[in-house]
Design an enzyme around this catalytic site. Structure first.
Site, PDB file in Angstrom:
ATOM      1  N   ASP A 123      -9.818  38.590  72.307  1.00  0.00           N
ATOM      2  CA  ASP A 123     -11.018  37.968  71.767  1.00  0.00           C
ATOM      3  C   ASP A 123     -11.608  37.048  72.822  1.00  0.00           C
ATOM      4  O   ASP A 123     -10.938  36.690  73.793  1.00  0.00           O
ATOM      5  CB  ASP A 123     -10.669  37.135  70.527  1.00  0.00           C
ATOM      6  CG  ASP A 123     -10.348  38.008  69.323  1.00  0.00           C
ATOM      7  OD1 ASP A 123     -10.864  39.119  69.255  1.00  0.00           O
ATOM      8  OD2 ASP A 123      -9.568  37.553  68.459  1.00  0.00           O
ATOM      9  N   ASP A 174      -7.577  36.861  65.212  1.00  0.00           N
ATOM     10  CA  ASP A 174      -7.476  35.610  64.460  1.00  0.00           C
ATOM     11  C   ASP A 174      -7.895  35.757  63.007  1.00  0.00           C
ATOM     12  O   ASP A 174      -7.500  34.970  62.162  1.00  0.00           O
ATOM     13  CB  ASP A 174      -8.283  34.491  65.135  1.00  0.00           C
ATOM     14  CG  ASP A 174      -9.720  34.910  65.410  1.00  0.00           C
ATOM     15  OD1 ASP A 174     -10.204  35.860  64.764  1.00  0.00           O
ATOM     16  OD2 ASP A 174     -10.368  34.284  66.271  1.00  0.00           O
ATOM     17  N   ASP A 182      -8.613  41.441  61.343  1.00  0.00           N
ATOM     18  CA  ASP A 182      -7.948  41.892  62.571  1.00  0.00           C
ATOM     19  C   ASP A 182      -6.555  42.451  62.296  1.00  0.00           C
ATOM     20  O   ASP A 182      -5.921  43.006  63.193  1.00  0.00           O
ATOM     21  CB  ASP A 182      -7.812  40.722  63.571  1.00  0.00           C
ATOM     22  CG  ASP A 182      -9.136  40.363  64.227  1.00  0.00           C
ATOM     23  OD1 ASP A 182      -9.949  41.281  64.428  1.00  0.00           O
ATOM     24  OD2 ASP A 182      -9.352  39.183  64.518  1.00  0.00           O
TER      25      ASP A 182
END
Length: 1025
Positions: free
Chosen positions: A451, A746, A750
């Site tokens: 990310d 997070d 996901d």
């Protein structure tokens, strides 16, 4: 070897029960099953737990569907009456803990209504729903209603580990031999001389058992500490009138808890207020469909997960009274799944063990035959004495001890030791490894899909630029000079403070504190700078409905009613998505004017400009409605208020960490929800997007035909505006191409990608509990550099185990062959049972401590990744093993068969002196070879050695104890003190192995992309420690 290990393969993640059962059934020779399989999963317990879980889930289903309906018809008088105790009354409460627990567990809406709903329960537990629990009352609440902790299984005592170590069948046989030896020895040779041999074996066994037990006990304490760390969860509550963060273990009855998407419900409780709350109860009831919780269905159960929406709940039951607590108490620990390396090394140990068993039997048979032939030749075949029985017993003890040395059960246990050491070090480096295999697999990773927000960037966001009324304004230190009319300012402040899931509170010192996500904090801080007041806005508007932000919609919406009765919807989210929902724009007078195509193009250029400066852009919009919609909030007809550009600086050290990965052959890919211009700008700043690399939007990626997707995959370095499904697709396809994939996440959405990846990395700060539960490693500081550190330690684990395997296999080969050949030729074994037990401890427990706990050096990240298909025992390792074994066998063989003549040994004690020299030389060969094993291909084996205090301590202890055995424990170890010349000779023989190692490492072996991780000689650059 690879063909022999075909039954010893399991998946690197989530191995099937069948695979685990198959390889365990293949382990035919197990010295100590309890110890070998102790640090890994207990299949019987896992099966038992699954059965219990299903039974409990079935019971809970009955509660949900039968009892809930039955309570509609049961007379209230038939229900159990709970008498209020004096202790509860004295504490100022008016309801019993069991009554609250029963109400929530049985979903008893009738009793809840009778009490007065959440407000009634709040009165009975003496708490204000607005103010929350007072900190001064925490102790009394814990005393009356209990702590929010589950019963922990008691830690296993040190004596348990001693007992486990004693379960080794070969050690038991040796103990029997020792006792018989003492009995026969005393009868034939008298006391105390007759006790020496047997007592020596017993003392050696005690030493082996104690060292093994201490090592295993320390490992168990480490795993217990890590397990406690895994269970730490931070939740948000209202206490003392302010919103604050507390540990889940500090929760008490009466606490008002704030829940949002991805949170775990921390205790049993009652819904107070919220929006679109959906709860995943599958972990508790087994139901796959989410449960909708609202004022009509207000019960929340501990251990369930928030799948959608947000809410406030009142805690009614904590700890072991909750349904989750009872479930946890019923289930026993099943242990960790086996790591692929443990499985493979169990296979190696088993195969070598079977070979060793064959050698042991042959050695015993050959010794017995020679003994019988000698007696027959001497004409005493019919005359047997107790001394003959003692000789045969010694032969049997030697054969059993050969098995002890031959079965390298230390191989799989060394993996556990190395992983435990790495996990402990990573814990101090802010990485929590949840599963053993993850650390090992991370060392093989070939790519990291990361990310952006919070991982590559600091996650300390501020609004840096804003477009409003066709003007761009930039932040000047702590102020914005917007020069807006009062009407425009009011609309902007409304759009900021009405549409937020965060809170603005005062801390104990009276300072303003914003609780919420970094993006929300940045926007609320911007609103405060404009002079806005949250409380005023909340009083003037009533929130009717909230649609929380999620990764799919990339927007958050809220429906409010004004004091005048007007209904207004606010929305904020990804600029290019929200801009398409707008038909109007606010002008400088605060009026809504039509949004022309030209103006849309102009605003799009502004958004692109912000993004090219690495700013995250959000649109703030609103629309007035005639009435509140029954379904979802509208997706069109909005008026654009402002475009804000949020600065999230790149973390210091990220660029260097990315360069480290690239030097290590690990491809870094950025997967983000930001628009492609922002993503590219950040990726270039971090060094991720390089010449020839591809940046692609998620929508374009998911629409690619399969053949085009396969062609472009290796080049993708940035994926922008991606959905969680895009991340899952990317990970899945990379794995199909043979990549070992690590992925960060997070959010709740996901979870599929984290589960699909070889290594799932969840963020400890920004990550939801759902993401953490599906991850293998939790990055506690959300820092990309920490991820690189995990990869470095993973490589260190893999290579440390390779070093240990090389060392141990050399000892195995030499000890087996020298005793077998000597038994065949001379009729005696030069290495006695006591000596072999000492050698076994050197190569097993002490060798694992020395080699498997070496810290990583920077050179590890200058080598290509091991990859998925690499052979664990490499050609370089075989070269070193074979070369060192041949040298030791030649030298020890010459000493054994011609040592007396070469060393001019005469007299009655010449044989025992020679055997002592052979034993001492053999041990020093292992000591020097252990130093050699620090590097498999590099010549400089001393680099960084003195930084590894464990290695130095083990080497010092080994040499020191060897001196004691030879010089002072001769009666027990069958040795005699040696002259300084003989000591020098033994050390010289051992040290030659270091010169030999240099020569061996200059012999080229065929290399490929997936070698053992070491630079090829002689051109490889030197590592820096």
């Amino acid at each position: 070897m690879s063909n022999l290990l075909k039954d010893f393969e399991v998946a690197s993640k989530n191995p099937s029960l069948e695979a685990r059962q198959r390889w365990r059934s293949s382990v035919g020779l197990v010295k100590n099953r309890a110890r070998r399989f102790r640090m890994i999963s207990n299949l019987d317990k896992l099966a038992e737990n699954e059965k219990k879980r299903c039974q409990i889930q079935e019971k809970i289903r009955v509660v949900f569907y039968v009892q809930k309906a039955a309570f509609q018809f049961i007379d209230a008088g038939a229900r159990p009456e709970y008498k209020l105790t004096d202790e509860v009354k004295k504490a100022g409460f008016y309801v019993e803990a069991d009554e609250l627990a029963s109400m929530v567990r049985n979903h008893d809406t009738k009793s809840l209504t009778k009490i007065g709903g959440p407000e009634g329960i709040a009165q009975k537990v003496s708490v204000s729903l607005a103010e929350g629990v007072r900190s001064s009352e925490l102790h009394i609440r814990e005393k009356i209603y209990g702590e929010n902790r589950y019963t922990e299984k008691p830690a296993r005592s040190f004596l348990t580990f001693v007992w486990e170590a004693l379960q080794d069948i070969t050690l038991i046989i040796l103990m029997v031999c020792a006792v018989v030896s003492i009995g026969v020895g005393v009868a034939t040779e008298g006391f105390p001389k007759g006790m020496y041999d047997g007592t020596g074996i017993l003392l050696s066994i005690i030493l082996v058992v104690m060292v093994t037990a201490i090592s295993d006990y320390k490992q168990s304490l480490q795993f217990r500490d890590l397990d406690r760390e895994k269970k730490k969860i931070i939740i948000q509550v209202t206490r003392d009138g302010s919103r604050q963060e507390v540990s889940i273990h500090d929760l008490v009855v009466g606490d008002v808890v704030h829940l949002s998407i991805g949170d775990q419900v921390p205790a049993d409780g009652i819904f107070i207020s919220g929006y679109n709350l959906e709860i995943d109860e599958s972990s508790l009831s087994g139901e796959s469909e989410p449960s909708h919780v609202n004022k009509e269905k207000p019960f929340l159960l501990s251990g369930t997960k928030v799948q959608n929406g947000s809410a406030k709940m009142l805690v009614t039951t904590v700890g072991m009274r909750t349904e989750w607590g009872k479930l946890m108490d019923t289930l026993s620990e099943g242990g960790e799944d086996e790591t692929p390396l443990q499985v493979k090394l169990n296979g190696v140990a088993t195969i070598i063990g079977k070979i060793g068993l064959g050698f042991a039997v042959l050695t015993f048979v050959v010794l017995c035959i020679r003994f019988v032939v000698e007696k027959a030749t001497a004409g005493s075949i019919t005359e047997w004495s107790s001394e003959d029985a003692l000789t045969l017993l010694d032969y049997f003890a030697i054969a059993v001890t050969i098995i002890v040395v031959a079965v390298p059960e230390g191989l799989p246990l060394a993996v556990t030791l190395s992983l435990a050491f790495a996990m402990k070090q990573l814990m101090s480096d802010r990485a929590l490894v949840r599963h053993l295999a993850a650390c090992e697999t991370m060392g093989s990773s070939t790519c990291i899909c990361t990310d952006k927000t919070g991982t590559l960037t600091t996650n300390h966001m501020v609004v840096n630029k804003v477009w409003i009324c066709e003007n761009i304004k930039e932040r000047q230190e702590e102020n914005f000079q917007l020069n807006l009319s009062e009407q425009v300012k009011n609309i902007l402040i409304q759009a900021i403070f009405q549409n937020t899931g965060s809170e603005v509170v005062k801390d104990k010192e009276g300072k303003t504190q914003i609780l919420g996500s970094p993006t929300e904090r940045a926007i609320l801080e911007f609103g405060l700078l404009l002079g806005g007041d949250v409380d005023t806005q909340r009083r003037e508007h009533k929130i009717l409905k909230i649609e929380p932000f999620n990764s799919d919609k990339k927007k958050m919406s809220v429906l409010t009613s004004h004091s005048g009765g007007k209904v207004r919807a606010f929305c904020k989210g990804a600029s290019e998505i929200v801009l398409k929902m707008c038909e109007k724009v606010v002008d400088s007078n605060g009026e809504s004017v039509p949004l022309s195509e030209e103006k849309i193009a102009s605003i799009s250029d502004v958004i692109e400009g912000f993004a090219s400066e690495a700013l995250r852009t959000l649109c703030l919009v609103y629309t007035d409605l005639d009435e509140a919609p029954r379904g979802d909030l509208p997706n069109g007809g909005y008026t654009l208020v402002a475009v804000v550009g949020i600065k999230d600086p790149v973390r210091p050290g990220v660029r260097e960490a990315v360069q480290t990965c690239q030097a290590a052959g690990i491809t870094v890919r950025m997967v983000t929800g930001d628009n492609i211009s922002t993503a590219k700008a950040i990726a270039k700043e971090c060094g991720i997007l390089t010449a020839g690399g591809v940046a692609i939007e998620g929508s374009d990626f998911r629409n690619l035909p399969p053949h085009e997707m396969r062609a472009i995959l290796p080049k993708i370095q940035v994926m922008a505006r991606s959905l969680p499904l895009d991340k899952h697709t990317l990970v899945n396809n990379l794995r199909k191409m043979g990549e070992v994939v690590a992925v960060t996440g997070d959010g709740t959405n996901d979870a599929p990608a984290l589960h699909e990846a070889d290594i799932g990395l969840a963020m400890g700060i920004a990550g939801t509990e759902v993401a953490k539960e599906n991850a293998d490693v939790i990055i506690m500081d959300d820092n990309f550099a920490t991820i690189v550190n995990v990869a470095k330690w993973g490589r260190a684990v893999y290579i440390n185990i390779q070093k240990f395997v090389q060392f141990q296999l050399t000892v195995n080969v030499v000890a087996l062959i020298i005793n077998f050949v000597s038994a065949c030729i001379t009729g005696s074994a030069p290495l006695t049972a006591v000596q072999l037990l000492w050698v076994n401890m050197i190569m097993d427990t002490l060798g694992a401590l020395a080699l498997a706990t070496e810290p990583p050096n920077e050179g590890l990240m200058k080598r290509q990744p091991i990859g998925r298909t690499a052979s664990f025992i490499t050609r370089a390792m075989w070269r070193n093993i074979i070369g060192q074994s041949i040298y030791q066998l030649i030298v020890l063989g010459i000493l054994n068969f011609a040592g007396k003549q070469i060393l001019n040994l005469n007299g009655p004690d010449s044989t025992i002196v020679l055997n002592t020299i052979i034993f001492n030389s053999f041990v020093f060969c292992q000591v020097f070879n252990e130093v050699n094993s620090r590097e498999i291909e590099k010549i400089n084996v001393f680099e960084g050695m003195f930084k590894s205090w464990v290695f130095v301590a083990v080497m010092t202890a080994t040499v020191g104890f060897q001196v004691i055995i030879v010089e002072f424990l001769g009666a027990f170890a069958s040795t005699v003190p040696l002259s300084w010349q003989h000591w020098l000779l033994c050390i010289l023989i051992g040290s030659v192995s270091m010169i030999l190692a240099v020569g061996l490492k200059c012999i080229p072996v065929e290399s490929n992309r997936h070698h053992d991780g070491y630079e090829l000689l002689p051109s490889g650059p030197s590592d820096s420690a």
